[in-house]
Design a protein around this motif. Structure first.
Motif, PDB file in Angstrom:
ATOM      1  N   MET A 110       0.819  -1.196   0.000  1.00 25.98           N
ATOM      2  CA  MET A 110       0.000   0.000   0.000  1.00 25.98           C
ATOM      3  C   MET A 110       0.859   1.253   0.000  1.00 25.98           C
ATOM      4  O   MET A 110       0.368   2.345   0.187  1.00 25.98           O
ATOM      5  N   LEU A 111       2.128   1.132  -0.239  1.00 28.96           N
ATOM      6  CA  LEU A 111       2.993   2.300  -0.266  1.00 28.96           C
ATOM      7  C   LEU A 111       3.032   2.915  -1.665  1.00 28.96           C
ATOM      8  O   LEU A 111       4.066   2.990  -2.304  1.00 28.96           O
ATOM      9  N   ALA A 112       1.910   3.344  -2.149  1.00 26.83           N
ATOM     10  CA  ALA A 112       1.816   4.042  -3.421  1.00 26.83           C
ATOM     11  C   ALA A 112       1.073   5.352  -3.191  1.00 26.83           C
ATOM     12  O   ALA A 112       0.402   5.522  -2.180  1.00 26.83           O
ATOM     13  N   GLU A 113       1.240   6.263  -4.114  1.00 28.77           N
ATOM     14  CA  GLU A 113       0.558   7.541  -3.974  1.00 28.77           C
ATOM     15  C   GLU A 113      -0.951   7.336  -4.058  1.00 28.77           C
ATOM     16  O   GLU A 113      -1.434   6.469  -4.766  1.00 28.77           O
ATOM     17  N   PHE A 114      -1.669   8.170  -3.341  1.00 30.63           N
ATOM     18  CA  PHE A 114      -3.118   8.140  -3.358  1.00 30.63           C
ATOM     19  C   PHE A 114      -3.621   9.296  -4.206  1.00 30.63           C
ATOM     20  O   PHE A 114      -3.177  10.426  -4.053  1.00 30.63           O
ATOM     21  N   ASN A 115      -4.531   8.986  -5.086  1.00 26.51           N
ATOM     22  CA  ASN A 115      -5.111   9.998  -5.941  1.00 26.51           C
ATOM     23  C   ASN A 115      -6.337  10.573  -5.245  1.00 26.51           C
ATOM     24  O   ASN A 115      -7.360   9.921  -5.117  1.00 26.51           O
ATOM     25  N   LEU A 116      -6.235  11.793  -4.784  1.00 26.75           N
ATOM     26  CA  LEU A 116      -7.321  12.458  -4.070  1.00 26.75           C
ATOM     27  C   LEU A 116      -7.837  13.597  -4.949  1.00 26.75           C
ATOM     28  O   LEU A 116      -7.299  14.708  -4.910  1.00 26.75           O
ATOM     29  N   PHE A 117      -8.841  13.300  -5.763  1.00 25.59           N
ATOM     30  CA  PHE A 117      -9.434  14.274  -6.687  1.00 25.59           C
ATOM     31  C   PHE A 117      -8.390  14.889  -7.617  1.00 25.59           C
ATOM     32  O   PHE A 117      -8.364  16.092  -7.846  1.00 25.59           O
ATOM     33  N   GLY A 118      -7.497  14.058  -8.125  1.00 29.89           N
ATOM     34  CA  GLY A 118      -6.490  14.512  -9.072  1.00 29.89           C
ATOM     35  C   GLY A 118      -5.204  14.991  -8.439  1.00 29.89           C
ATOM     36  O   GLY A 118      -4.271  15.349  -9.153  1.00 29.89           O
ATOM     37  N   VAL A 119      -5.141  15.008  -7.130  1.00 29.99           N
ATOM     38  CA  VAL A 119      -3.926  15.420  -6.428  1.00 29.99           C
ATOM     39  C   VAL A 119      -3.307  14.180  -5.797  1.00 29.99           C
ATOM     40  O   VAL A 119      -3.965  13.462  -5.050  1.00 29.99           O
ATOM     41  N   PHE A 120      -2.058  13.926  -6.126  1.00 30.12           N
ATOM     42  CA  PHE A 120      -1.375  12.774  -5.561  1.00 30.12           C
ATOM     43  C   PHE A 120      -0.868  13.106  -4.160  1.00 30.12           C
ATOM     44  O   PHE A 120      -0.196  14.120  -3.954  1.00 30.12           O
ATOM     45  N   VAL A 121      -1.231  12.250  -3.208  1.00 35.02           N
ATOM     46  CA  VAL A 121      -0.873  12.454  -1.808  1.00 35.02           C
ATOM     47  C   VAL A 121       0.089  11.350  -1.405  1.00 35.02           C
ATOM     48  O   VAL A 121      -0.134  10.178  -1.715  1.00 35.02           O
ATOM     49  N   ALA A 122       1.139  11.727  -0.714  1.00 43.16           N
ATOM     50  CA  ALA A 122       2.121  10.751  -0.252  1.00 43.16           C
ATOM     51  C   ALA A 122       1.486   9.812   0.772  1.00 43.16           C
ATOM     52  O   ALA A 122       0.632  10.228   1.570  1.00 43.16           O
ATOM     53  N   PRO A 123       1.901   8.553   0.776  1.00 43.09           N
ATOM     54  CA  PRO A 123       1.292   7.602   1.713  1.00 43.09           C
ATOM     55  C   PRO A 123       1.561   7.946   3.176  1.00 43.09           C
ATOM     56  O   PRO A 123       0.735   7.640   4.034  1.00 43.09           O
ATOM     57  N   ILE A 124       2.668   8.610   3.476  1.00 48.42           N
ATOM     58  CA  ILE A 124       2.960   8.969   4.869  1.00 48.42           C
ATOM     59  C   ILE A 124       1.914   9.945   5.407  1.00 48.42           C
ATOM     60  O   ILE A 124       1.545   9.890   6.582  1.00 48.42           O
ATOM     61  N   ALA A 125       1.394  10.807   4.536  1.00 48.66           N
ATOM     62  CA  ALA A 125       0.356  11.747   4.970  1.00 48.66           C
ATOM     63  C   ALA A 125      -0.945  11.024   5.291  1.00 48.66           C
ATOM     64  O   ALA A 125      -1.623  11.348   6.274  1.00 48.66           O
ATOM     65  N   VAL A 126      -1.270  10.024   4.492  1.00 54.56           N
ATOM     66  CA  VAL A 126      -2.487   9.250   4.748  1.00 54.56           C
ATOM     67  C   VAL A 126      -2.331   8.445   6.029  1.00 54.56           C
ATOM     68  O   VAL A 126      -3.246   8.389   6.854  1.00 54.56           O
ATOM     69  N   TYR A 127      -1.168   7.822   6.215  1.00 52.00           N
ATOM     70  CA  TYR A 127      -0.918   7.067   7.441  1.00 52.00           C
ATOM     71  C   TYR A 127      -0.948   7.972   8.671  1.00 52.00           C
ATOM     72  O   TYR A 127      -1.433   7.579   9.724  1.00 52.00           O
ATOM     73  N   ALA A 128      -0.419   9.176   8.539  1.00 50.22           N
ATOM     74  CA  ALA A 128      -0.406  10.101   9.673  1.00 50.22           C
ATOM     75  C   ALA A 128      -1.822  10.484  10.088  1.00 50.22           C
ATOM     76  O   ALA A 128      -2.125  10.583  11.277  1.00 50.22           O
TER      77      ALA A 128
END
Length: 64
Positions: free
Chosen positions: A1-19
């Motif tokens: 699951m260490l891939a970028e997350f697409n949040l409405f066209g903006v790629f979010v780093a996985p560390i931000a999602v985990y945080a």
């Protein structure tokens, strides 16, 4: 699951999602520790809570 997350066209780093996901887990653990009275074992409660958050975040990064 260490891939970028697409949040409405903006790629979010996985560390931000985990945080963000580590916050409710830490709050739940804090609640349990406060209700059981185990939080009184620690000398510096605020420092312990920060360490608890960092530990939960590290565990989420390693095992999720």
């Amino acid at each position: 699951m260490l891939a970028e997350f697409n949040l409405f066209g903006v790629f979010v780093a996985p560390i931000a999602v985990y945080a963000v996901l580590a916050i409710p887990v830490t709050l739940l653990l804090r609640f349990v520790l406060w209700r059981t009275g185990a939080i009184e074992w620690f000398w510096h409660v605020a420092l312990f809570e920060v360490a608890l958050y960092v530990s939960v975040l590290c565990l989420m990064i390693l095992y999720v």
